[in-house]
Write a protein that holds these residues in place. Sequence first.
Motif, PDB file in Angstrom:
ATOM      1  N   PRO A 300       0.821  -1.213   0.000  1.00  0.00           N
ATOM      2  CA  PRO A 300       0.000   0.000   0.000  1.00  0.00           C
ATOM      3  C   PRO A 300       0.855   1.263   0.000  1.00  0.00           C
ATOM      4  N   SER A 301       0.269   2.342  -0.507  1.00  0.00           N
ATOM      5  CA  SER A 301       0.952   3.624  -0.440  1.00  0.00           C
ATOM      6  C   SER A 301       0.735   4.234   0.939  1.00  0.00           C
ATOM      7  N   VAL A 302       1.383   5.352   1.201  1.00  0.00           N
ATOM      8  CA  VAL A 302       1.287   5.981   2.516  1.00  0.00           C
ATOM      9  C   VAL A 302      -0.141   6.452   2.783  1.00  0.00           C
ATOM     10  N   ARG A 303      -0.791   7.029   1.761  1.00  0.00           N
ATOM     11  CA  ARG A 303      -2.119   7.602   1.975  1.00  0.00           C
ATOM     12  C   ARG A 303      -3.232   6.632   1.588  1.00  0.00           C
ATOM     13  N   LYS A 304      -3.379   6.353   0.301  1.00  0.00           N
ATOM     14  CA  LYS A 304      -4.434   5.446  -0.150  1.00  0.00           C
ATOM     15  C   LYS A 304      -3.957   4.694  -1.387  1.00  0.00           C
ATOM     16  N   GLY A 305      -4.638   3.589  -1.650  1.00  0.00           N
ATOM     17  CA  GLY A 305      -4.256   2.795  -2.805  1.00  0.00           C
ATOM     18  C   GLY A 305      -2.949   2.064  -2.594  1.00  0.00           C
ATOM     19  N   VAL A 306      -2.270   1.766  -3.703  1.00  0.00           N
ATOM     20  CA  VAL A 306      -1.001   1.059  -3.641  1.00  0.00           C
ATOM     21  C   VAL A 306       0.116   1.978  -4.102  1.00  0.00           C
ATOM     22  N   ILE A 307       1.353   1.553  -3.875  1.00  0.00           N
ATOM     23  CA  ILE A 307       2.478   2.383  -4.284  1.00  0.00           C
ATOM     24  C   ILE A 307       2.480   2.533  -5.810  1.00  0.00           C
ATOM     25  N   SER A 308       3.036   3.620  -6.268  1.00  0.00           N
ATOM     26  CA  SER A 308       3.102   3.857  -7.709  1.00  0.00           C
ATOM     27  C   SER A 308       4.425   3.354  -8.255  1.00  0.00           C
ATOM     28  N   ASP A 309       4.447   3.195  -9.569  1.00  0.00           N
ATOM     29  CA  ASP A 309       5.686   2.802 -10.230  1.00  0.00           C
ATOM     30  C   ASP A 309       6.752   3.867 -10.008  1.00  0.00           C
ATOM     31  N   ALA A 310       6.300   5.136  -9.937  1.00  0.00           N
ATOM     32  CA  ALA A 310       7.242   6.240  -9.734  1.00  0.00           C
ATOM     33  C   ALA A 310       7.926   6.153  -8.373  1.00  0.00           C
ATOM     34  N   THR A 311       7.247   5.561  -7.381  1.00  0.00           N
ATOM     35  CA  THR A 311       7.843   5.442  -6.042  1.00  0.00           C
ATOM     36  C   THR A 311       9.110   4.593  -6.102  1.00  0.00           C
ATOM     37  N   MET A 312       9.037   3.463  -6.810  1.00  0.00           N
ATOM     38  CA  MET A 312      10.208   2.600  -6.940  1.00  0.00           C
ATOM     39  C   MET A 312      11.266   3.252  -7.827  1.00  0.00           C
ATOM     40  N   ALA A 313      10.825   3.921  -8.876  1.00  0.00           N
ATOM     41  CA  ALA A 313      11.774   4.577  -9.774  1.00  0.00           C
ATOM     42  C   ALA A 313      12.528   5.699  -9.073  1.00  0.00           C
ATOM     43  N   ARG A 314      11.822   6.437  -8.220  1.00  0.00           N
ATOM     44  CA  ARG A 314      12.480   7.550  -7.510  1.00  0.00           C
ATOM     45  C   ARG A 314      13.562   7.039  -6.562  1.00  0.00           C
ATOM     46  N   LEU A 315      13.342   5.865  -5.970  1.00  0.00           N
ATOM     47  CA  LEU A 315      14.372   5.307  -5.098  1.00  0.00           C
ATOM     48  C   LEU A 315      15.668   5.113  -5.884  1.00  0.00           C
ATOM     49  N   MET A 316      15.554   4.581  -7.085  1.00  0.00           N
ATOM     50  CA  MET A 316      16.740   4.353  -7.912  1.00  0.00           C
ATOM     51  C   MET A 316      17.316   5.689  -8.394  1.00  0.00           C
ATOM     52  N   GLU A 317      16.446   6.626  -8.683  1.00  0.00           N
ATOM     53  CA  GLU A 317      16.895   7.941  -9.142  1.00  0.00           C
ATOM     54  C   GLU A 317      17.675   8.665  -8.052  1.00  0.00           C
ATOM     55  N   ARG A 318      17.166   8.584  -6.834  1.00  0.00           N
ATOM     56  CA  ARG A 318      17.860   9.243  -5.715  1.00  0.00           C
ATOM     57  C   ARG A 318      19.250   8.673  -5.497  1.00  0.00           C
ATOM     58  N   ARG A 319      19.455   7.443  -5.902  1.00  0.00           N
ATOM     59  CA  ARG A 319      20.779   6.825  -5.768  1.00  0.00           C
ATOM     60  C   ARG A 319      21.688   7.148  -6.947  1.00  0.00           C
ATOM     61  N   GLY A 320      21.186   7.983  -7.832  1.00  0.00           N
ATOM     62  CA  GLY A 320      21.997   8.370  -8.981  1.00  0.00           C
ATOM     63  C   GLY A 320      22.026   7.327 -10.076  1.00  0.00           C
ATOM     64  N   MET A 321      21.054   6.420 -10.075  1.00  0.00           N
ATOM     65  CA  MET A 321      21.007   5.355 -11.069  1.00  0.00           C
ATOM     66  C   MET A 321      20.169   5.796 -12.266  1.00  0.00           C
ATOM     67  N   LYS A 322      20.617   5.443 -13.461  1.00  0.00           N
ATOM     68  CA  LYS A 322      19.824   5.718 -14.662  1.00  0.00           C
ATOM     69  C   LYS A 322      18.834   4.586 -14.935  1.00  0.00           C
ATOM     70  N   GLU A 323      19.092   3.407 -14.343  1.00  0.00           N
ATOM     71  CA  GLU A 323      18.220   2.252 -14.550  1.00  0.00           C
ATOM     72  C   GLU A 323      16.871   2.469 -13.857  1.00  0.00           C
TER      73      GLU A 323
END
Length: 396
Positions: A300-323
Amino acid sequence: MRASNRLSAKGAAALGPGKYSDGAGLWLVKDESMRGKWVLRVTVHGRRREMGLGSFPAVSLAEARKYAEAARAQVRGGLDPIKERQRERREAARNLHVLKDVALDAFETRKASLKGDGKAGRWFSPLEIHILPKLGRVPVADIDQADIRDCLAPIWHTKAVTAEKALSRLAICMQHAAALGLQVDLQATVKARALLGKSRHREQNIPALSWKDVPEFYASLNDGTVTHLALRLLILTGARSGPLRFLHESQVHGDVWTIPGETMKGRKDATPDFRVPLVPEALAIIEVAKAHAREGFLFPSVRKGVISDATMARLMERRGMKERPHGFRSSLRDWLAETTDAPHDVAETMLGHVVGRSVERAYRRTDFLEQRRALLARWAKHVTGQSGQVVELVRA
């Protein structure tokens, strides 16, 4: 006395209340206000009919005679001018249908063949964003290739995939309009494509982590949060992020995760459900994820529904990953090709791809579940930093 053209424009204006014949069935009927209407009396198929030709003085004597002669010509041709006028009005009304209304109707018609009845909006959004703002209020009968070209030219080379989708959706809408009986140019989208020319856009693959680097990344997902758990299960199963993000406890039976067929990319409601074998490492992650579950959804997401694809992508982005998360499917596929003897059909089925033509699929009843389980078990050993030998598969 003349048989026709008995009235004059000046004389008609001076006439008082009453009925006055211009001849050949054309009458001026005036009321107390000195206004009136033009009426044509004709005999159609042995039956006398009266046809209104407009109000007086808005319709002049000359115009009334012109309309009357056209109606008489139809009678001579064996047609009922009143029914012909009604038919023309119906056609005109149909041709006034604007693109937005036709597009919405076409969308409603196609919902049954779309995943989740099209609730995600992916079918309609290219039209809604790129076509309807400019052409939505235009009658479909008036839309031509130049209109379509001008509408899509700004994104034809920069957002080629989206532009192609918008064009194909518009073609479907034009076909739908034709099925409704509207007069449309069914070749307008084809001609628009010719005007737009070949796109300069070059398709780019989603960046993927090398399968050799996956263990290090997997090990870093160690804080037990929903995002870390979701990414770990994504890597282990090779599933797409959509079905994984909406993973519900009811979809897991023993060591098999059953993904509803209608949620699989490129598949329709009639497609059988897709089974994903769950190796011990994956089952352990699901057990931990149950502690976070809300209404049965494991991620689940923090507020409602489920996590978004962007949530997982942002984790990789914050680590400086292009993948990106979707790239782990490529990581798995490359690993299969380079380190196992997995047959093509088995490897493609692991990613949920449709393999073979419809006739071939009709005769092949296996989904290679046990072969895929053996391969995913070895993949799990790899991503968790363990070694494994090449898996020998039992051919189906």
